[in-house]
Design a protein around this motif. Structure first.
Motif, PDB file in Angstrom:
ATOM      1  N   ILE A  32       4.955   8.062   2.066  1.00 29.60           N
ATOM      2  CA  ILE A  32       4.074   7.253   2.897  1.00 29.60           C
ATOM      3  C   ILE A  32       4.852   5.994   3.247  1.00 29.60           C
ATOM      4  CG2 ILE A  32       1.926   5.920   2.898  1.00 29.60           C
ATOM      5  CD1 ILE A  32       0.917   8.122   0.849  1.00 29.60           C
ATOM      6  N   THR A  33       4.852   5.627   4.507  1.00 32.86           N
ATOM      7  CA  THR A  33       5.606   4.461   4.962  1.00 32.86           C
ATOM      8  C   THR A  33       4.652   3.327   5.344  1.00 32.86           C
ATOM      9  OG1 THR A  33       5.583   5.158   7.273  1.00 32.86           O
ATOM     10  CG2 THR A  33       7.433   5.952   5.904  1.00 32.86           C
ATOM     11  N   ALA A  34       5.185   2.125   5.374  1.00 37.75           N
ATOM     12  CA  ALA A  34       4.395   0.973   5.826  1.00 37.75           C
ATOM     13  C   ALA A  34       3.947   1.180   7.270  1.00 37.75           C
ATOM     14  CB  ALA A  34       5.211  -0.310   5.684  1.00 37.75           C
ATOM     15  N   GLU A  35       4.778   1.823   8.065  1.00 36.05           N
ATOM     16  CA  GLU A  35       4.410   2.103   9.455  1.00 36.05           C
ATOM     17  C   GLU A  35       3.197   3.031   9.516  1.00 36.05           C
ATOM     18  OE1 GLU A  35       6.258   4.027  13.549  1.00 36.05           O
ATOM     19  OE2 GLU A  35       7.539   3.852  11.783  1.00 36.05           O
ATOM     20  N   GLU A  36       3.186   4.070   8.678  1.00 31.91           N
ATOM     21  CA  GLU A  36       2.034   4.965   8.625  1.00 31.91           C
ATOM     22  C   GLU A  36       0.783   4.204   8.210  1.00 31.91           C
ATOM     23  OE1 GLU A  36       0.496   9.003   6.302  1.00 31.91           O
ATOM     24  OE2 GLU A  36       2.522   8.258   5.934  1.00 31.91           O
ATOM     25  N   VAL A  37       0.895   3.351   7.201  1.00 32.96           N
ATOM     26  CA  VAL A  37      -0.237   2.557   6.732  1.00 32.96           C
ATOM     27  C   VAL A  37      -0.752   1.671   7.855  1.00 32.96           C
ATOM     28  CG1 VAL A  37      -0.969   0.754   5.117  1.00 32.96           C
ATOM     29  CG2 VAL A  37       0.509   2.619   4.321  1.00 32.96           C
ATOM     30  N   SER A  38       0.146   1.077   8.616  1.00 33.70           N
ATOM     31  CA  SER A  38      -0.267   0.160   9.694  1.00 33.70           C
ATOM     32  C   SER A  38      -1.100   0.855  10.763  1.00 33.70           C
ATOM     33  CB  SER A  38       0.956  -0.514  10.330  1.00 33.70           C
ATOM     34  OG  SER A  38       1.667   0.405  11.143  1.00 33.70           O
ATOM     35  N   ILE A  89       0.845  -1.203   0.000  1.00 34.62           N
ATOM     36  CA  ILE A  89       0.000   0.000   0.000  1.00 34.62           C
ATOM     37  C   ILE A  89       0.875   1.246   0.000  1.00 34.62           C
ATOM     38  CG2 ILE A  89      -1.655   1.347   1.353  1.00 34.62           C
ATOM     39  CD1 ILE A  89      -2.889  -1.385   2.221  1.00 34.62           C
ATOM     40  N   ALA A  90       1.893   1.261   0.839  1.00 32.92           N
ATOM     41  CA  ALA A  90       2.805   2.414   0.873  1.00 32.92           C
ATOM     42  C   ALA A  90       3.462   2.602  -0.492  1.00 32.92           C
ATOM     43  CB  ALA A  90       3.860   2.231   1.961  1.00 32.92           C
ATOM     44  N   ASN A  91       3.925   1.523  -1.098  1.00 30.16           N
ATOM     45  CA  ASN A  91       4.582   1.612  -2.402  1.00 30.16           C
ATOM     46  C   ASN A  91       3.653   2.168  -3.472  1.00 30.16           C
ATOM     47  OD1 ASN A  91       7.055   0.617  -1.510  1.00 30.16           O
ATOM     48  ND2 ASN A  91       6.564  -1.499  -2.020  1.00 30.16           N
ATOM     49  N   VAL A  92       2.429   1.652  -3.546  1.00 31.67           N
ATOM     50  CA  VAL A  92       1.518   2.105  -4.599  1.00 31.67           C
ATOM     51  C   VAL A  92       1.034   3.524  -4.313  1.00 31.67           C
ATOM     52  CG1 VAL A  92      -0.697   1.192  -3.715  1.00 31.67           C
ATOM     53  CG2 VAL A  92      -0.309   1.367  -6.178  1.00 31.67           C
ATOM     54  N   MET A  93       0.842   3.875  -3.042  1.00 31.10           N
ATOM     55  CA  MET A  93       0.452   5.249  -2.717  1.00 31.10           C
ATOM     56  C   MET A  93       1.557   6.222  -3.110  1.00 31.10           C
ATOM     57  SD  MET A  93      -2.627   5.670  -1.539  1.00 31.10           S
ATOM     58  CE  MET A  93      -2.428   7.310  -0.857  1.00 31.10           C
ATOM     59  N   ASN A  94       2.799   5.869  -2.861  1.00 30.98           N
ATOM     60  CA  ASN A  94       3.910   6.740  -3.250  1.00 30.98           C
ATOM     61  C   ASN A  94       4.005   6.864  -4.772  1.00 30.98           C
ATOM     62  OD1 ASN A  94       4.869   7.605  -0.710  1.00 30.98           O
ATOM     63  ND2 ASN A  94       5.790   5.596  -0.395  1.00 30.98           N
ATOM     64  N   GLY A 139       0.922  14.262 -12.655  1.00 37.19           N
ATOM     65  CA  GLY A 139       0.705  15.624 -12.176  1.00 37.19           C
ATOM     66  C   GLY A 139       0.562  15.734 -10.672  1.00 37.19           C
ATOM     67  N   ASN A 140       0.593  14.614  -9.957  1.00 36.05           N
ATOM     68  CA  ASN A 140       0.558  14.643  -8.486  1.00 36.05           C
ATOM     69  C   ASN A 140       1.973  14.812  -7.957  1.00 36.05           C
ATOM     70  OD1 ASN A 140      -2.247  14.021  -8.421  1.00 36.05           O
ATOM     71  ND2 ASN A 140      -1.768  11.858  -8.675  1.00 36.05           N
ATOM     72  N   LYS A 141       2.093  15.486  -6.834  1.00 34.88           N
ATOM     73  CA  LYS A 141       3.409  15.671  -6.203  1.00 34.88           C
ATOM     74  C   LYS A 141       3.242  15.532  -4.700  1.00 34.88           C
ATOM     75  CE  LYS A 141       7.768  16.823  -6.211  1.00 34.88           C
ATOM     76  NZ  LYS A 141       8.726  15.791  -6.442  1.00 34.88           N
ATOM     77  N   ASN A 142       3.865  14.516  -4.144  1.00 42.80           N
ATOM     78  CA  ASN A 142       3.832  14.252  -2.711  1.00 42.80           C
ATOM     79  C   ASN A 142       5.260  14.379  -2.194  1.00 42.80           C
ATOM     80  OD1 ASN A 142       3.460  13.333  -0.117  1.00 42.80           O
ATOM     81  ND2 ASN A 142       3.076  11.227  -0.693  1.00 42.80           N
ATOM     82  N   THR A 143       5.492  15.349  -1.350  1.00 49.68           N
ATOM     83  CA  THR A 143       6.857  15.589  -0.872  1.00 49.68           C
ATOM     84  C   THR A 143       7.189  14.808   0.393  1.00 49.68           C
ATOM     85  OG1 THR A 143       6.116  17.535   0.344  1.00 49.68           O
ATOM     86  CG2 THR A 143       6.949  17.887  -1.896  1.00 49.68           C
ATOM     87  N   ARG A 144       6.215  14.115   0.948  1.00 57.21           N
ATOM     88  CA  ARG A 144       6.450  13.328   2.167  1.00 57.21           C
ATOM     89  C   ARG A 144       6.034  11.880   1.907  1.00 57.21           C
ATOM     90  NH1 ARG A 144       3.427  12.578   7.119  1.00 57.21           N
ATOM     91  NH2 ARG A 144       1.758  13.782   6.166  1.00 57.21           N
TER      92      ARG A 144
END
Length: 139
Positions: free
Chosen positions: A129-135, A110-115, A122-127
């Motif tokens: 997403i980690t597996a820990e956040e997903v958990s 999930i973290a990988n696909v979200m990143n 056209g999306n830009k995410n500067t932070r």
């Protein structure tokens, strides 16, 4: 002795800089090639509905490309992948009312696909997403 001291100080500074760079890099967005794991998950699980260009299907599947939902609803986006989604959502000013089943992905997938999707089309995410956040995302 002077040369030896200079060498030790130089090595210490170089190691300190490398440690600092690695620590900073953990939370920054990597180069595009680093998203290959996320692209693979996207190609296996998401592409059928959201299409190769992330534009989705009008009135049926919301776009991921230039998506205000992804930008402003980080936790809800993660939750949709983790637990599924049903009911109305508004994406880029359009209402969608469909069902997305849970994909059975691991927190890391999930973290990988979200990143990947939050840094594509056209999306830009500067932070990152980690597996820990997903958990930590609950229903």
């Amino acid at each position: 002795m002077k040369y030896f001291s200079f060498t030790l100080i130089t090595i210490f500074i170089m190691l300190s800089c490398q440690f600092s760079d690695k620590k900073m890099a953990q939370n920054t967005v990597p180069a595009a090639q680093e998203f290959s794991k996320g692209k693979q998950v996207y190609d296996d699980f998401c592409i059928q509905c959201h299409l190769p260009n992330g534009e989705g299907v009008p009135n049926t599947f919301p776009p991921l490309a230039q998506s205000d939902y992804l930008k402003t609803k980080r936790e809800a986006s993660i939750s949709a992948l983790k637990y599924g989604l049903s009911g109305e959502i508004v994406v880029n000013g359009k209402t969608y009312n469909g069902n997305m089943t849970a994909q059975g992905l691991t927190d890391e997938e999930i973290a990988n696909v979200m990143n990947y999707i939050t840094n594509s089309w056209g999306n830009k995410n500067t932070r990152l997403i980690t597996a820990e956040e997903v958990s930590k995302v609950e229903r």
